[in-house]
Write an enzyme that holds these catalytic residues in place. Structure first.
Site, PDB file in Angstrom:
ATOM      1  N   PHE A 230     -35.600 -33.713  28.101  1.00 38.50           N
ATOM      2  CA  PHE A 230     -34.569 -34.734  27.942  1.00 38.50           C
ATOM      3  C   PHE A 230     -35.247 -36.076  27.643  1.00 38.50           C
ATOM      4  O   PHE A 230     -35.755 -36.739  28.553  1.00 38.50           O
ATOM      5  CB  PHE A 230     -33.707 -34.804  29.206  1.00 38.50           C
ATOM      6  CG  PHE A 230     -33.358 -33.428  29.743  1.00 38.50           C
ATOM      7  CD1 PHE A 230     -32.783 -32.471  28.916  1.00 38.50           C
ATOM      8  CD2 PHE A 230     -33.638 -33.087  31.066  1.00 38.50           C
ATOM      9  CE1 PHE A 230     -32.478 -31.196  29.399  1.00 38.50           C
ATOM     10  CE2 PHE A 230     -33.341 -31.822  31.552  1.00 38.50           C
ATOM     11  CZ  PHE A 230     -32.762 -30.876  30.720  1.00 38.50           C
ATOM     12  N   ASP A 232     -36.167 -39.471  27.426  1.00 39.31           N
ATOM     13  CA  ASP A 232     -35.727 -40.735  28.031  1.00 39.31           C
ATOM     14  C   ASP A 232     -36.880 -41.738  28.028  1.00 39.31           C
ATOM     15  O   ASP A 232     -37.798 -41.637  27.235  1.00 39.31           O
ATOM     16  CB  ASP A 232     -35.181 -40.499  29.434  1.00 39.31           C
ATOM     17  CG  ASP A 232     -36.273 -40.132  30.438  1.00 39.31           C
ATOM     18  OD1 ASP A 232     -37.423 -39.860  30.025  1.00 39.31           O
ATOM     19  OD2 ASP A 232     -35.989 -40.115  31.647  1.00 39.31           O
ATOM     20  N   ASP A 309     -39.429 -30.673  32.526  1.00 39.35           N
ATOM     21  CA  ASP A 309     -38.840 -32.011  32.625  1.00 39.35           C
ATOM     22  C   ASP A 309     -38.559 -32.377  34.079  1.00 39.35           C
ATOM     23  O   ASP A 309     -38.887 -33.480  34.531  1.00 39.35           O
ATOM     24  CB  ASP A 309     -37.547 -32.070  31.799  1.00 39.35           C
ATOM     25  CG  ASP A 309     -36.986 -33.479  31.693  1.00 39.35           C
ATOM     26  OD1 ASP A 309     -36.455 -33.983  32.704  1.00 39.35           O
ATOM     27  OD2 ASP A 309     -37.074 -34.087  30.611  1.00 39.35           O
ATOM     28  N   ASP A 314     -39.812 -35.653  38.768  1.00 39.74           N
ATOM     29  CA  ASP A 314     -40.156 -35.739  40.198  1.00 39.74           C
ATOM     30  C   ASP A 314     -41.553 -36.330  40.387  1.00 39.74           C
ATOM     31  O   ASP A 314     -41.786 -37.115  41.309  1.00 39.74           O
ATOM     32  CB  ASP A 314     -40.088 -34.346  40.856  1.00 39.74           C
ATOM     33  CG  ASP A 314     -38.661 -33.835  41.001  1.00 39.74           C
ATOM     34  OD1 ASP A 314     -37.725 -34.656  40.931  1.00 39.74           O
ATOM     35  OD2 ASP A 314     -38.479 -32.612  41.162  1.00 39.74           O
TER      36      ASP A 314
END
Length: 336
Positions: A230, A232, A309, A314
């Site tokens: 994803f 970002d 991801d 994390d």
């Protein structure tokens, strides 16, 4: 023709002038992922560990996740400015806390009948912070909710579950359906002479449903591997840390000067596209390592871009202080 995220990433990596993919760093990161997978730190079961995520037993879990990901964007704050917090949480978890608080207070925030007509003042109350600092892009979030709610009511009998079911366990079909039906998920850009896509929130929506239901029932997708990471602003920070990507001196200098990048600018597109390409290569490298150690009882299907991801996200939170010196790109938009 719009290229899908995987194809977009390959093209962007090939043409990129300010972001480069580094093979040595990919191998280092792949080994870290492989070790975490072997230690069970990477697992589809980790989604439910967040106290704010819905339980798969909740009848409205899919609609809850849909609302979360319809609003899952732009939490960063400007340098030296206070962050928006809810119950002490920041960023995405502040959003989760606000939605859970609204549910606990009896607000039907996961019902499109309600949020398709939500007013700005209602949204202001639902997303109120611990301090005077407000959630960024409130007006855009109100529009995202209203638009999405109307589509669900008009086409899917008021539940995103019907949208998922209509795609017959195909993540790719669902991805195309989401970006076609819900305008705020249309995360696309023009790069050189090509139309590229990242579909960050649309993919994370599918990934979250898959993870919440542990790949079973409504969360079963026969082609989950078509989903990429994803793209970002936080994951590239970790990729730089591992040496899996490298920025040109010009780009690095811009980011260190705290210059915001425009959504759709060449620098922003290259950072996001190369990040996707890196994770695809890391995934392939991890699967090669799994094949090399058959005694570890790991399967190649145990890893995918979604889980990588999750691991990196994390990792960024756990090593926040250590990664503080690595600049991340700031782009104010509704796509991530």
């Amino acid at each position: 023709m719009i290229l899908m995220p995987k194809e977009s990433a390959k093209l962007i990596d090939f043409c990129s002038k300010d972001v480069s993919v580094e093979e040595e760093g990919i191998k280092n990161l792949a080994y870290a992922v492989f070790e975490a997978l072997n230690d069970r730190k990477i697992s589809v079961n980790n989604f439910s560990q967040c106290q704010f995520h819905p339980s798969p037993d909740d009848l409205k879990a899919v609609d809850w996740i849909f609302v979360l990901d319809t609003l899952n964007y732009s939490f960063w704050s400007k340098t030296n400015c206070p962050k928006w917090t809810v119950n002490g949480q920041t960023g995405y978890f502040a959003l989760c806390a606000a939605i859970k608080r609204a549910v606990d207070e009896g607000k039907p925030i996961v019902d499109p009948k309600y949020y398709s007509q939500i007013t700005r003042s209602e949204a202001e109350h639902i997303f109120r912070g611990d301090t005077e600092t407000s959630i960024p892009l409130l007006d855009e979030r109100v529009k995202s909710l209203r638009d999405a709610g109307k589509v669900l009511l008009e086409k899917y009998q008021g539940t995103f579950t019907n949208c998922v079911k209509s795609c017959s366990r195909s993540a790719e079909k669902l991805l195309k359906c989401i970006v076609e039906e819900f305008e705020s998920y249309r995360d696309e850009a023009d790069y050189r002479i090509h139309k590229v896509s990242f579909y960050k929130r649309a993919q994370i929506l599918i990934g979250d449903i898959w993870a919440c239901f542990k790949g079973q029932g409504i969360g079963e997708f026969e082609d989950i591997d078509c989903i990429t990471m994803f793209a970002d602003y936080r994951i590239p920070q970790v990729l730089l840390h591992f040496g899996a990507i490298r920025y040109s001196n010009t780009l690095l200098s811009r980011l260190q000067s705290d210059i915001e990048l425009e959504n759709g600018s060449e620098d922003e597109i290259e950072i996001r596209g190369c990040s996707i390409e890196v994770i695809e290569r890391v995934k392939d490298e991890v699967r090669t390592l799994i094949g090399r150690y058959p005694n570890l009882a790991l399967k190649k299907s145990d890893i995918n871009a979604i889980l990588i991801d999750h691991f990196l996200w994390d990792y960024r939170r756990e090593h926040a202080a250590e990664l503080e010196s690595i600049p991340f790109h700031k782009t104010r938009c509704i796509y991530y």
